[in-house]
Design a protein around this motif. Structure first.
Motif, short mmCIF file in Angstrom:
data_model
loop_
_atom_site.label_atom_id
_atom_site.label_comp_id
_atom_site.label_asym_id
_atom_site.label_seq_id
_atom_site.Cartn_x
_atom_site.Cartn_y
_atom_site.Cartn_z
N HIS A 1 12.04 9.26 -6.31
CA HIS A 1 11.22 10.39 -5.87
C HIS A 1 12.04 11.41 -5.09
O HIS A 1 11.79 12.60 -5.18
N GLU B 1 12.01 3.23 -5.54
CA GLU B 1 11.04 4.31 -5.70
C GLU B 1 11.41 5.50 -4.83
O GLU B 1 11.26 6.65 -5.25
N ALA C 1 1.96 12.64 -8.76
CA ALA C 1 0.83 13.44 -9.24
C ALA C 1 0.42 14.54 -8.26
O ALA C 1 -0.38 15.39 -8.61
N SER C 2 0.96 14.51 -7.06
CA SER C 2 0.59 15.51 -6.06
C SER C 2 1.31 16.82 -6.33
O SER C 2 2.54 16.87 -6.39
N ARG D 1 4.71 15.82 -0.41
CA ARG D 1 5.62 14.83 -0.99
C ARG D 1 6.85 14.67 -0.11
O ARG D 1 7.30 13.54 0.13
N HIS E 1 2.26 1.74 -3.45
CA HIS E 1 1.23 2.28 -4.33
C HIS E 1 1.07 3.78 -4.10
O HIS E 1 1.01 4.57 -5.04
N ASN E 2 1.01 4.19 -2.83
CA ASN E 2 0.90 5.61 -2.51
C ASN E 2 2.12 6.38 -3.01
O ASN E 2 1.99 7.50 -3.50
N ARG F 1 3.98 5.66 -5.58
CA ARG F 1 3.90 5.79 -7.03
C ARG F 1 2.88 6.84 -7.45
O ARG F 1 3.04 7.48 -8.49
N ASP F 2 1.85 7.05 -6.64
CA ASP F 2 0.87 8.10 -6.91
C ASP F 2 1.37 9.48 -6.49
O ASP F 2 0.80 10.50 -6.88
N LEU F 3 2.40 9.52 -5.70
CA LEU F 3 2.91 10.76 -5.13
C LEU F 3 3.33 11.77 -6.20
O LEU F 3 3.17 12.97 -6.01
N ASP G 1 0.84 -1.20 0.00
CA ASP G 1 0.00 0.00 0.00
C ASP G 1 0.88 1.25 0.00
O ASP G 1 0.60 2.21 -0.73
N ARG G 2 1.94 1.23 0.78
CA ARG G 2 2.86 2.37 0.81
C ARG G 2 3.51 2.58 -0.55
O ARG G 2 3.68 3.71 -1.01
#
Length: 123
Positions: free
Chosen positions: A117, A113, A71-72, A78, A64-65, A67-69, A61-62
Motif C-alpha cells: 500500500h 500489506e 477502495a478509499s 490512506r 482487514h481495514n 486491505r479495504d483501504l 482488524d487492522r
C-alpha cells in the motif's frame, strides 16, 4: 463496541467476551464522544497492554481495514492510516511477534500489506 449493545453482547456471548471487546475499543467510542487531546496516547497504551490473544484480534482488524483501504478514494485518509501503521501498529506487532506463531504471522502479513500500500500512495 457501542454502549447500547453491551447488554445484548453479555446476554448472547457472556460478560468475559464483552469485557475483552471493551478492552479493544477506544475510550472515546465507549463514551460516545469526539476524540479529545490525550485520547491517542491512552489508546496506544491500551493496545500495548492487551494480552496476546486480544492483540491478535486487534491486529487482524487492522489488517482487514488495510486491505479495504485500496477502495478509499481519499488519498489523505490512506496516508494517515499507513502512517499510523508505520508509527505504531507495525512496531507493536514486531515487539509481540515472539509471543506466538500467530502474532509472528500477523506481523509478516501486516508488513507485506504495508509495503504494498505504501508504494501505491507515495506522494
Amino acid at each position: 463496541m457501542a454502549p447500547e449493545s453491551e447488554a445484548l453482547l453479555v446476554q448472547h456471548l457472556g460478560a468475559p467476551f464483552a469485557d475483552r471487546l471493551r478492552a479493544m475499543t477506544a475510550d472515546h467510542r465507549l463514551e460516545q464522544r469526539p476524540k479529545a487531546a490525550g485520547d491517542e496516547t491512552r489508546w496506544r497504551f491500551k493496545q500495548a497492554a492487551l494480552p496476546p490473544e486480544d492483540l491478535l484480534v486487534r491486529l487482524a482488524d487492522r489488517l482487514h481495514n488495510l486491505r479495504d483501504l485500496a477502495a478509499s478514494p481519499n488519498l489523505d485518509r490512506r496516508r494517515r492510516f499507513l502512517r499510523s501503521l508505520q508509527d505504531f501498529y507495525l512496531p507493536l506487532a514486531g515487539a509481540a511477534r515472539g509471543l506466538s506463531p500467530h502474532l509472528e504471522a500477523m506481523y509478516t502479513l501486516l508488513h507485506a500489506e504495508y509495503v504494498r500500500h505504501h508504494q501505491e500512495v507515495r506522494p
